[in-house]
Scaffold this active site. Sequence first.
Site, PDB file in Angstrom:
ATOM      1  CG  ASP A 263      -2.122   0.736   0.764  1.00  0.00           C
ATOM      2  OD1 ASP A 263      -2.119   1.656   0.774  1.00  0.00           O
ATOM      3  OD2 ASP A 263      -3.282   0.182   1.571  1.00  0.00           O
TER       4      ASP A 263
ATOM      5  CG  HIS B  26      -1.961   0.865  -2.933  1.00  0.00           C
ATOM      6  ND1 HIS B  26      -2.615   1.371  -2.835  1.00  0.00           N
ATOM      7  CD2 HIS B  26      -1.119   0.393  -4.264  1.00  0.00           C
ATOM      8  CE1 HIS B  26      -3.282  -0.060  -2.846  1.00  0.00           C
ATOM      9  NE2 HIS B  26      -2.192  -0.659  -3.639  1.00  0.00           N
TER      10      HIS B  26
END
Length: 198
Positions: A22, A56
């Site tokens: 993430d 991300h």
Amino acid sequence: DGCDPDSCRDVLIENCIFDTGDDCIAIKSGRDRDGRRVAKPTENVVIRNCVMKDGHGGITIGSEMSGDVRNVFVENCKLSSPNLNEALRFKTNAMRGGTIENVYFRNIEVGEVSDAVLQVDFYYDTGDKGPEKPVVRNIEVSGLTAKKAKYALFMKGFPNAPVRDVRLDHCTITGVAEANVIEHVEGLKMNQVRITRS
């Protein structure tokens, strides 16, 4: 996420390597109505000499930033991976509200990202479905280099709440696949910035 400072003051993150599923670093300050009720901003953050690989966003603010984020200083960081979506990422929406201001990036080396080098996105998750007008203003990027990305800049504010006062100085971004996306942005200034398509 790798590290989530939330409603913190006087934070130092240095000499760290992030390789996550993430966001690598995601600066936050509470979510939606509860974040506005508590009203405890994250402020005075220094991030330096860090490396971001998979994730991300590399250095991210939001999306839970309803209590405000301000005075963030990032320098001498390296970000690169085909699995890293954005290098510098700001994300919010009309449920979050809040203000992000006074964010400074200096001497940032980006190798490869799959999406944008700099993304400011007011349409994250629920987008414009909400009553709040987020504020993102006074963002400065200087001495950044990047070698491969889909977009150099991807910035989308709201018609009634534009992104304001983003400055790029002495930046070189090469290997870009598509043209910049810039919607509802006021006060964008670029000085000695070179962006070349792949």
